[in-house]
Design an enzyme around this catalytic site. Structure first.
Site, PDB file in Angstrom:
ATOM      1  N   SER A 168       0.812  -1.217   0.000  1.00 55.21           N
ATOM      2  CA  SER A 168       0.000   0.000   0.000  1.00 55.21           C
ATOM      3  C   SER A 168       0.844   1.264   0.000  1.00 55.21           C
ATOM      4  CB  SER A 168      -0.944   0.015   1.209  1.00 55.21           C
ATOM      5  OG  SER A 168      -0.213   0.135   2.408  1.00 55.21           O
TER       6      SER A 168
ATOM      7  N   LYS B 294      -7.373   5.781   6.333  1.00 50.25           N
ATOM      8  CA  LYS B 294      -6.256   6.549   5.780  1.00 50.25           C
ATOM      9  C   LYS B 294      -6.694   7.962   5.403  1.00 50.25           C
ATOM     10  CE  LYS B 294      -3.916   2.423   4.004  1.00 50.25           C
ATOM     11  NZ  LYS B 294      -3.537   1.651   2.797  1.00 50.25           N
TER      12      LYS B 294
END
Length: 549
Positions: free
Chosen positions: A442, A485
């Site tokens: 990621s 996030k």
């Protein structure tokens, strides 16, 4: 003469018997009197204990009394309502860090469900709460507070039934929760045997008991005990299990039977609100801005309440009606509280420095910095701030593999060759400052952008953050934890966040931060550099000059 003597002997024997009986009766009466007097004394002591009590702890005062008082969990509460308040309530697994309101929300949702006409929960539906970390379990089935047990005649627990040679079934929490909710905190800590038995009860909705001392033909056994051994005890409830573990640590057999709901880590704004509510209920004044300073030390709701309780106790002890920053600093030092560092975006754009996004192991998102330096050299790749080797453990065993972050960095260098980079001519150093565990895939787009910036010497805007896995052909692949996030990016001060196109949701268009989906690295570079007025063609000209040089 002999007849008279026999008569007198019988009379004397009768008198002696009467005297002995009278004397025994007096002793027995005295004993009962002493026993009665002891009962009175013990009852007086018990009543005195009931009359003595302390004030309600602040932790209980601040416990939510209604769902609106649970801060920062609106999505999870809506999901709980949907799973429990309908005509067909579901079994539920709740994931989340400690102290965020999992237990309080489950309890309040049941009370709300009981008011719904279509709900199967009646007015007397119970909320039975147990903690898996404290459950005592005996494989011999002598004691099992969760599933129930049988006190066989040879055990003292059988009582009067044991004297008659009759086994005595003792229902457990699964039976007590019949018609209601069984809440198991830290359900991931259950013993595997208990977990298997629980799954069986969830399937049958009946708790069954066995004993080698039970016999169908024994007519001295009461009918209800015959009924229990032959048909079991009803255990039709809805299970709500809460855990601080991750989903992959929970048995699949349990997860497949449950609706999974995730409680978020409390952000700083939520912690400030909890601190404000706690101080308000404590009835003391406090300096302006104190709640924000409390949030800098607290890592959740419980930490917040504990800090406030210590602050109010200190204020009362010193005779102050106003809590100050100095009081907070003293309490934090005495309790060994460490301030929670919150990373912010850089003050200005820099070359080779990018704001990546990750997910913490305890839940919630985080901003992580990615630094890159590209120099002429032997073609070395150095990655610091990560673990070079990762070990994974599960129920089947453990395995080791090379760090995902390093593998992703190698993919980035291969992809960079499409932009004039040569792995044989340049040495690259990637760094993840802060010692934060990094999920390599990621962080792929962040690493690519950092290396690209360092190679072209094009500064990266400081107000952006990004996440996404990157392929060898430049595609930006989907990742997990995007909601967390994006929240972390907003808290850190970013104004734009780049995510994989496949992760896009319409709800992201309504967030306070601008969310930009991208499908490949070319699109990513265009969005970042062309929007800043630095045309990508200029960057390509720079690369050509490097090749000529």
């Amino acid at each position: 003469m002999k007849g008279n003597l026999l008569l007198w002997a019988q009379l004397l024997f009768f008198c002696l018997g009467a005297w002995y009986f009278f004397k025994s009766s007096r002793k027995k009466g005295a004993g009962e009197g002493l026993k009665c007097e002891d009962n009175i004394i013990q009852m007086d002591k018990l009543m005195e204990m009931w009359e003595t009590g302390l004030t309600e702890p602040l932790a209980e005062q601040t416990r939510p009394k209604k769902l609106e008082e649970i801060i920062g969990q609106e999505k999870a509460i809506k999901a709980l309502r949907a799973a429990l308040c309908g005509p067909n309530p579901q079994h539920i697994l709740i994931y989340g860090p400690p102290g965020v309101g999992k237990t309080a929300a489950a309890r309040l949702i049941l009370e709300e469900a009981k008011q719904k006409k279509e709900s199967p929960f009646g007015e007397k539906a119970k909320f039975v709460e147990i903690d898996a970390t404290t459950l005592q379990f005996d494989e011999r089935n002598i004691a099992d507070p969760l599933m129930g047990s049988v006190h066989d005649p040879i055990y003292q627990g059988a009582g009067s039934f044991g004297q008659a040679g009759i086994p005595r079934p003792r229902p457990g929490a699964v039976c007590e929760a019949h018609g209601g909710v069984l809440f198991i905190d830290e359900i991931g800590e259950l013993h595997p045997i208990q977990m298997n038995k629980l799954l069986k009860v969830l399937e049958d909705r009946v708790a069954r008991f066995q004993s080698s001392y039970y016999s169908r033909s024994n007519k001295s056994i009461p009918p209800y005990i015959h009924q229990i051994f032959q048909k079991g005890i009803p255990a039709d409830f809805r299970l709500i299990g809460a855990t601080t573990r991750s989903p992959n640590e929970i048995p699949d057999a349990l997860r497949s039977r449950c609706t999974e709901i995730f409680f978020d880590r409390l952000d700083r704004t939520s912690v400030e609100k909890i601190a404000e509510n706690s101080l308000h209920r404590a009835g003391l004044d406090y300096e302006e801005g104190l709640c924000g300073k409390i949030a800098a030390y607290a890592r959740g709701g419980r930490d917040t309440v504990n800090l406030v309780q210590s602050l109010t106790s200190l204020a009362w002890m010193e005779g102050n009606r106003t809590i100050t920053t100095a009081d907070l600093e003293w309490v934090a030092e005495a309790g060994k509280y460490q301030p929670v560092y919150q990373r912010k975006i850089p003050e200005k754009p820099m070359v080779g420095v990018v704001n990546g996004l990750g997910v913490q192991s305890s839940g919630g998102g985080m901003l992580l910095s990615v630094e890159a330096i590209v120099q002429k050299g032997k073609g070395d790749l150095t990655v610091t701030g990560i673990m070079e080797e990762e070990e994974f453990k599960n129920r089947q065993g453990s395995a080791k593999r090379k760090s995902n972050a390093r593998s992703a960095a190698e993919n980035v260098l291969t992809l960079m060759e499409q932009f004039g980079f040569s792995k044989e001519e340049y040495s690259v150093h990637l760094n993840f400052p802060g010692g934060i565990p990094v999920d390599g895939p990621s962080a792929g787009t962040a690493m690519f952008l950092a290396v690209y910036s360092a190679f072209t010497e094009a500064p990266v805007p400081n107000d952006i953050a990004l996440t996404g896995e990157i392929s060898l052909h430049g595609q930006v692949l989907p990742v997990g934890g995007v909601e967390e996030k994006l929240e972390a990016a907003k808290e850190a001060g970013a104004t734009r966040a780049f995510i994989p196109r496949e992760n896009w949701k319409d709800a992201y268009g309504k967030l306070e931060i601008q969310v930009i989906p991208v499908g490949d690295v070319q699109e990513l570079l265009n969005e970042i550099f062309l929007s800043e007025g630095a045309a990508l063609s200029e960057g390509m000209e720079f690369l050509k000059e490097k090749e000529i040089g």
